[in-house]
Enzyme design. Structure first.
Site, PDB file in Angstrom:
ATOM      1  N   ARG A 169      10.724   7.376  -2.010  1.00  0.00           N
ATOM      2  CA  ARG A 169      12.132   7.433  -2.419  1.00  0.00           C
ATOM      3  C   ARG A 169      12.373   6.969  -3.849  1.00  0.00           C
ATOM      4  NH1 ARG A 169      15.150   4.348   2.294  1.00  0.00           N
ATOM      5  NH2 ARG A 169      13.051   3.581   2.778  1.00  0.00           N
ATOM      6  N   ASN A 179      16.047  -8.076  10.562  1.00  0.00           N
ATOM      7  CA  ASN A 179      14.715  -8.560  10.222  1.00  0.00           C
ATOM      8  C   ASN A 179      14.485  -8.448   8.713  1.00  0.00           C
ATOM      9  OD1 ASN A 179      11.946  -9.134  10.128  1.00  0.00           O
ATOM     10  ND2 ASN A 179      11.389  -7.011  10.611  1.00  0.00           N
ATOM     11  N   ALA A 237       0.804  -1.229   0.000  1.00  0.00           N
ATOM     12  CA  ALA A 237       0.000   0.000   0.000  1.00  0.00           C
ATOM     13  C   ALA A 237       0.833   1.273   0.000  1.00  0.00           C
ATOM     14  CB  ALA A 237      -0.929   0.005   1.209  1.00  0.00           C
TER      15      ALA A 237
END
Length: 456
Positions: free
Chosen positions: A15, A169, A10
């Site tokens: 950038r 992560n 979404a």
């Protein structure tokens, strides 16, 4: 056990500095989110929900060939909020895989491994991780004394000590679906971004005494996300390197993989040689023992065996066995070459069928034409197919010989073994075996150049 997946797509992708949503930018010829959905399906997951927001119609359009569901995140309030929007679409009794739409390098094999590891562990959730020499920008994995996940700390919220951790992560998770949606309701925005972090659910699980596992993968390239055009190009390089390696292993000869650009869906037969600076795109299929390039671009075309294509542009064309094309030929959409056809230098063919053994050796335009077998087209021949309003067809039957610099004004038919004289403009049908010549009478004015020079 049932499986489902939610793809988070979404975000605006600020950038990227683009009018397009980030996830529709292409990597190796396909939108990055298409790679993600295809990998999920290859991993055996058919129940897929994509969370959309910014310019959602474009995202839905590129995913229209796939049976996926959509959930809308009207405001971008964080990854936790995004996943919550998909609750009504997800089977709450399933094992739920959650990942971002900007991870096209992730493989189906890794997804299968994650699902398997999660199922065997019995954990409420499993996080995919990797080691990075430079972990800047990524959330850090904080483990407890039993090596399970304690929490994930985002870059902007990390202490100096936590920033030294190199295990990061990957943003790819497995959950017991009902458990994660229950805990999502308890998230808050007490963080540097003021957003509902999906990663905060792991701390909440730990407070409830539930186990969260971590699966660390060796190939950190797989989890590379794409946030700007530089990362897009880096992902492109990785994807193309994988494709070239796979083709080499299947028996294709790629002279210089660093200067050869082959899209992910291309298929090439063994012993075909691909020369440098060749671009093979879309759903192109190339047979065995062909020679492609150098400086050739082929898009979504079907090419037979033993074909030679040198320094040419081929787009949505069909090429039979043993054809020879180029250099500097242009085959446009709708072109069909039967076996043993020769298309030479500076020849353009558009929406035409060229029969077996026919030759268009050089400097010709053939459009909206139907050529029989063993037709010879002389240099400089043009099919005049457009009358300013409509396109018309030229038909040239078997073994006809078209003289150099012939203009064939369509609609027109040249019969079997008929011949046109060089320099003719043919406006009427030519019968079988006939010779058609159309030329103005040649006039000669004696001493014209000498008299002109004297006058000047």
């Amino acid at each position: 056990m049932s499986f489902s997946a939610v793809v988070l797509a979404a975000g605006k992708g600020v950038r990227m500095k683009s009018d397009l949503p980030k996830v529709v930018h292409k990597v190796a010829g396909k939108p990055m989110i298409v790679h993600v959905v295809e990998n999920l399906k290859q991993a055996g997951i058919e129940d897929i929900t994509v969370v959309v927001g910014h310019k959602r119609e474009l995202v839905k359009e590129v995913l229209s060939p796939f049976k996926v569901k959509f959930a809308l995140q009207e405001e971008q309030l964080g990854t936790g909020h995004a996943l919550l929007q998909a609750k009504d679409q997800v089977d709450l009794e399933s094992t739920l895989l959650v990942l971002a739409g900007d991870t096209p390098l992730l493989t189906a094999a890794t997804l299968k491994r994650l699902i398997s590891f999660h199922g065997e562990s019995g954990a409420v959730a499993t996080v995919l991780s990797a080691e990075l020499a430079n972990p800047y920008g990524y959330g850090r994995i904080i483990r407890d004394s039993d090596d399970n996940l304690l929490k994930i700390v985002e870059e902007k919220d990390a202490s100096l000590e936590e920033k030294k951790i190199t295990e990061i992560n990957a943003g790819i998770y497995c959950f017991k679906a009902r458990e994660v949606f229950d805990v999502l309701l308890h998230l808050d925005t007490d963080n540097a971004q003021g957003e509902y972090y999906l990663t905060d659910v792991f701390s909440l699980f730990n407070r409830e005494g539930k186990t969260v596992k971590v699966l660390k993968i060796e190939d950190s390239e797989e989890i590379q996300g794409i946030n700007d055009k530089l990362q897009l190009i880096e992902a492109e390089k990785v994807m193309r390197r994988r494709k070239n390696r796979a083709l080499l292993q299947e028996g294709v000869i790629i002279i210089d993989p660093d200067t050869t650009f082959i899209d992910s869906e291309v298929k090439i037969g063994k012993d075909t040689v691909v020369m440098p600076f060749s671009f093979i795109e879309g759903k192109t299929v190339i047979g065995e023992r062909c020679e492609i390039g150098p400086y050739t671009r082929i898009t979504s075309s079907l090419i037979g065996n033993d074909v030679i294509i040198e320094s040419s542009r081929i787009k949505e064309a069909e090429i039979g066995d043993r054809c020879v094309i180029g250099p500097f030929a242009y085959l446009r959409p709708g072109t069909v070459l039967k076996e043993d056809v020769k298309i030479g230098d500076f020849v353009e063919v558009k929406k035409s069928i060229i029969g077996r053994g026919s030759k268009i050796p050089h400097l010709s335009y053939v459009g909206d034409a139907l050529l029989g077998c063993e037709v010879n087209i002389g240099a400089g021949t043009i099919t005049c197919n457009y009358d300013g309003v409509n396109k018309h067809q030229t038909v040239i039957e078997d073994k006809a010989f078209i003289g150099s610099n012939t203009n064939l004004v369509a609609p027109v038919k040249i019969g079997k073994e008929a011949v046109t004289g060089a320099g003719s403009t043919i406006t009427r049908d030519v019968p079988d075996f006939a010779l058609a010549v159309e030329r103005a009478e040649q006039k000669q004015i004696r001493d014209w150049a000498r008299r002109k020079k004297k006058k000047e």
